[in-house]
Design a protein around this motif. Structure first.
Motif, mmCIF file in Angstrom:
data_model
loop_
_atom_site.group_PDB
_atom_site.id
_atom_site.type_symbol
_atom_site.label_atom_id
_atom_site.label_comp_id
_atom_site.label_asym_id
_atom_site.label_seq_id
_atom_site.Cartn_x
_atom_site.Cartn_y
_atom_site.Cartn_z
ATOM 1 N N THR A 58 98.469 57.948 43.681
ATOM 2 C CA THR A 58 98.959 56.577 43.605
ATOM 3 C C THR A 58 97.854 55.622 44.008
ATOM 4 O OG1 THR A 58 100.539 54.991 44.521
ATOM 5 C CG2 THR A 58 99.875 56.803 45.949
ATOM 6 N N ARG A 59 97.892 54.424 43.474
ATOM 7 C CA ARG A 59 96.886 53.419 43.804
ATOM 8 C C ARG A 59 97.241 52.656 45.074
ATOM 9 N NH1 ARG A 59 95.341 50.693 37.913
ATOM 10 N NH2 ARG A 59 94.588 52.627 36.945
ATOM 11 N N GLU A 60 98.467 52.874 45.565
ATOM 12 C CA GLU A 60 98.894 52.165 46.770
ATOM 13 C C GLU A 60 98.356 52.857 48.024
ATOM 14 O OE1 GLU A 60 103.109 52.033 46.678
ATOM 15 O OE2 GLU A 60 103.211 50.975 44.764
ATOM 16 N N GLU A 61 98.249 52.099 49.053
ATOM 17 C CA GLU A 61 97.830 52.615 50.367
ATOM 18 C C GLU A 61 96.526 53.415 50.314
ATOM 19 O OE1 GLU A 61 101.104 53.906 49.367
ATOM 20 O OE2 GLU A 61 102.234 52.206 50.120
ATOM 21 N N ARG A 62 95.558 52.936 49.491
ATOM 22 C CA ARG A 62 94.300 53.683 49.374
ATOM 23 C C ARG A 62 93.554 53.749 50.706
ATOM 24 N NH1 ARG A 62 91.394 51.855 43.683
ATOM 25 N NH2 ARG A 62 92.832 52.959 42.279
ATOM 26 N N ARG A 63 93.584 52.656 51.456
ATOM 27 C CA ARG A 63 92.839 52.629 52.716
ATOM 28 C C ARG A 63 93.395 53.653 53.692
ATOM 29 N NH1 ARG A 63 93.889 50.070 57.446
ATOM 30 N NH2 ARG A 63 92.120 49.692 58.843
ATOM 31 N N GLU A 64 94.740 53.670 53.861
ATOM 32 C CA GLU A 64 95.351 54.607 54.792
ATOM 33 C C GLU A 64 95.138 56.056 54.356
ATOM 34 O OE1 GLU A 64 96.818 52.003 53.477
ATOM 35 O OE2 GLU A 64 97.816 50.803 55.022
ATOM 36 N N VAL A 65 95.344 56.320 53.054
ATOM 37 C CA VAL A 65 95.151 57.677 52.551
ATOM 38 C C VAL A 65 93.699 58.103 52.722
ATOM 39 C CG1 VAL A 65 95.135 59.089 50.462
ATOM 40 C CG2 VAL A 65 97.081 57.606 50.929
ATOM 41 N N PRO A 110 111.722 61.332 49.800
ATOM 42 C CA PRO A 110 110.514 61.324 48.951
ATOM 43 C C PRO A 110 110.130 59.934 48.460
ATOM 44 C CG PRO A 110 112.378 62.179 47.728
ATOM 45 C CD PRO A 110 112.840 62.050 49.157
ATOM 46 N N HIS A 111 111.078 58.964 48.535
ATOM 47 C CA HIS A 111 110.819 57.607 48.046
ATOM 48 C C HIS A 111 110.122 56.743 49.096
ATOM 49 C CE1 HIS A 111 114.527 57.523 50.361
ATOM 50 N NE2 HIS A 111 114.309 56.240 50.576
ATOM 51 N N THR A 112 109.989 57.225 50.330
ATOM 52 C CA THR A 112 109.492 56.382 51.405
ATOM 53 C C THR A 112 107.966 56.276 51.371
ATOM 54 O OG1 THR A 112 109.335 58.244 52.946
ATOM 55 C CG2 THR A 112 111.424 57.042 52.889
ATOM 56 N N ARG A 113 107.468 55.240 52.031
ATOM 57 C CA ARG A 113 106.021 55.058 52.145
ATOM 58 C C ARG A 113 105.399 56.198 52.936
ATOM 59 N NH1 ARG A 113 103.005 51.688 55.963
ATOM 60 N NH2 ARG A 113 100.921 51.299 55.139
ATOM 61 N N PHE A 114 106.115 56.681 53.937
ATOM 62 C CA PHE A 114 105.632 57.810 54.729
ATOM 63 C C PHE A 114 105.372 59.020 53.831
ATOM 64 C CE2 PHE A 114 106.508 61.738 57.092
ATOM 65 C CZ PHE A 114 105.642 61.602 58.169
ATOM 66 N N ALA A 115 106.318 59.323 52.940
ATOM 67 C CA ALA A 115 106.167 60.465 52.035
ATOM 68 C C ALA A 115 104.983 60.253 51.092
ATOM 69 C CB ALA A 115 107.452 60.680 51.238
ATOM 70 N N ARG A 116 104.831 59.041 50.570
ATOM 71 C CA ARG A 116 103.706 58.776 49.656
ATOM 72 C C ARG A 116 102.372 58.971 50.361
ATOM 73 N NH1 ARG A 116 106.858 54.257 48.321
ATOM 74 N NH2 ARG A 116 105.404 52.873 49.413
ATOM 75 N N LEU A 117 102.275 58.506 51.597
ATOM 76 C CA LEU A 117 101.026 58.653 52.339
ATOM 77 C C LEU A 117 100.693 60.126 52.574
ATOM 78 C CD1 LEU A 117 101.237 55.873 55.095
ATOM 79 C CD2 LEU A 117 99.599 55.999 53.223
ATOM 80 N N VAL A 118 101.663 60.875 53.070
ATOM 81 C CA VAL A 118 101.416 62.272 53.410
ATOM 82 C C VAL A 118 101.069 63.082 52.160
ATOM 83 C CG1 VAL A 118 102.481 64.385 54.299
ATOM 84 C CG2 VAL A 118 102.837 62.213 55.482
ATOM 85 N N LEU A 119 101.810 62.871 51.077
ATOM 86 C CA LEU A 119 101.546 63.617 49.852
ATOM 87 C C LEU A 119 100.205 63.225 49.235
ATOM 88 C CD1 LEU A 119 105.113 63.684 48.265
ATOM 89 C CD2 LEU A 119 103.872 65.575 49.311
ATOM 90 N N GLY A 120 99.865 61.939 49.311
ATOM 91 C CA GLY A 120 98.561 61.513 48.807
ATOM 92 C C GLY A 120 97.425 62.188 49.556
ATOM 93 N N VAL A 121 97.549 62.285 50.874
ATOM 94 C CA VAL A 121 96.542 62.963 51.696
ATOM 95 C C VAL A 121 96.485 64.446 51.355
ATOM 96 C CG1 VAL A 121 95.943 63.631 54.053
ATOM 97 C CG2 VAL A 121 96.726 61.306 53.583
ATOM 98 N N ALA A 122 97.650 65.079 51.242
ATOM 99 C CA ALA A 122 97.698 66.517 50.971
ATOM 100 C C ALA A 122 97.082 66.851 49.623
ATOM 101 C CB ALA A 122 99.155 67.000 51.031
#
Length: 432
Positions: free
Chosen positions: A97-104, A167-179
């Motif tokens: 995802t293009r969102e939360e690139r800095r955090e990921v 799975p719809h939460t921002r927390f899930a997107r961040l963790v999955l993006g990192v993984a």
């Protein structure tokens, strides 16, 4: 080779026991809010040398039967592993995802980079005969240790998020993006380790060829090959893709594996890259085909793969409490502190850091695949294989239990996601 009716009956009996117990134990573990994969592995442990395998049933014990028909079980085992990696690769692309690139970016680079570098630095001091397998050399073993410290599970975390309805939460997107980012880098590192394990005595020309072919195959598999597969898939002359998309998706998997095998690259990584190639960035091509392949794979091949993983575990002769506790404590402390530091640099505070750290510490499927690949390649011995598998299981169980506890208490997974967490909390309470 002719297979007699008696041999075929024995083979089908083995498969029946494995799939029946794997599904039964998987179902029971889901009922008690534990990862299904743990139950599937436990099924193999029950049938293996640790429990029922020690009993004599008729003329044979189960381990003796499994050794007698090892080629068939090995085929089903490898098909399960290749299909698991293929489906993981297909999921990987859609998780970007293009969102939360800095955090990921912070979580991936610091949260994964520090554990991996610490593993590389400390590995030479630990890479003794107590860990090494028959074909393992010091460098390949050090890489496996580093990957074992840093790895995070995409499949198990995805399943935990789905069970908890987050799975719809921002927390899930961040963790999955990192993984996802971790998986690509760490699979490449493991591919290098298997290339180095071709011989216990390092031969520069031989090692250089395997490293070049492995890294080259990975680079092409992440860049040019997906584009080529996309063009071939959309071609109006591609009759198979149009009229038999399931067969075509499997053909892509087989083609990648054949090419990788010809180049001396481990087939596990070829399967991952094949899955990466059959989906498009904006929309999934062959979505129904992949869904059908996934249903059959997760119903039969993948549960049997995990059951055979458990079957290989000998908790009597190839198990060390000391090794497990030291590895588990050391790797968890390194991973948790690294992710907490990465989260702090990304702007998270308090409970956010704890949630991110505990969740990304789940080793799950990739941790088990790491153990399987390293053990089958002869890099590690049976005792360290058991340690890696049990560490993957225990960290995944703890991650799922922690997230469920947080949601039951009504705490936010991320302080910025209070509304999303409130909905998930109500769902968990109702399901309980």
């Amino acid at each position: 080779m002719f297979v007699s009716n008696s041999d075929l009956t024995s083979i089908l009996f083995l498969l029946l026991l494995l799939i029946a117990l794997a599904q039964l134990f998987g179902y029971l573990f889901v009922k008690i809010h534990q990862p299904k994969v743990v139950g599937e592995i436990l099924a193999g442990i029950v049938l293996g040398p640790s429990l029922l395998g020690r009993l004599q049933i008729g003329s044979y014990s189960f381990p003796e039967l499994s050794r007698q028909y090892a080629p068939v079980l090995d085929f089903v085992y490898w098909m399960g592993l290749l299909l698991l990696m293929f489906l993981s690769g297909a999921e990987t692309k859609q998780l970007f995802t293009r969102e939360e690139r800095r955090e990921v970016g912070w979580l991936a680079v610091v949260g994964t980079g520090i554990p991996f570098l610490i593993g590389l630095a400390c590995g030479p001091m630990l890479a003794g005969t107590g860990l090494s397998g028959p074909r393992g050399n010091k460098l390949s073993l050090v890489i496996v240790l580093a990957v074992g410290v840093a790895v995070t599970s995409v499949p198990v975390i995805s399943k935990i998020f789905a069970d908890l309805k987050i799975p719809h939460t921002r927390f899930a997107r961040l963790v999955l993006g990192v993984a996802v980012l971790e998986d690509i880098v760490l699979w490449a590192a493991l591919a290098v380790a298997t290339a180095l394990a071709g011989t216990a005595v390092l031969q520069p020309r031989h090692i250089a060829y395997h490293l070049f072919s492995t890294l080259g195959f990975f680079a092409l598999g992440l860049t040019l090959l997906p584009r080529a597969v996309k063009r071939i898939s959309k071609s109006r002359f591609n009759v198979m893709a149009q009229h038999a998309p399931i067969a075509y998706a499997l053909a892509v998997l087989l083609a990648y594996c054949v090419i990788a095998g010809a180049l001396g690259v481990n087939l596990v990584f070829a399967a991952f890259l094949a899955g990466f190639a059959v989906v498009h960035k904006k929309r999934r091509l062959f979505a129904e085909a992949l869904d059908a392949i996934g249903k059959v794979s997760f119903a039969f091949f993948i549960p049997i793969y995990f059951a055979i993983v458990g079957l290989k575990l000998d908790l009597v002769r190839a198990f060390s409490w000391r090794m497990l506790l030291l590895f588990l404590a050391g790797t968890c402390v390194i991973k948790l502190l690294s992710v907490a530091l990465a989260g702090r640099l990304a702007g998270f505070r308090g409970l956010d850091l704890i949630n991110l750290a505990f969740t990304t510490n789940a080793r799950g499927g990739p941790g088990i695949v790491l153990a399987s690949v390293a053990f089958d390649a002869g890099i590690i011995n049976a005792t360290f294989y058991t340690t890696l598998v049990l560490a993957a299981v225990l960290t995944s169980q703890f991650a799922g239990a922690w997230l469920e506890y947080v949601l039951r208490r009504g705490w936010p997974l991320l302080s910025s996601d209070k509304d999303e967490t409130r909905v998930a909390t109500s769902d968990v309470t109702v399901s309980a």
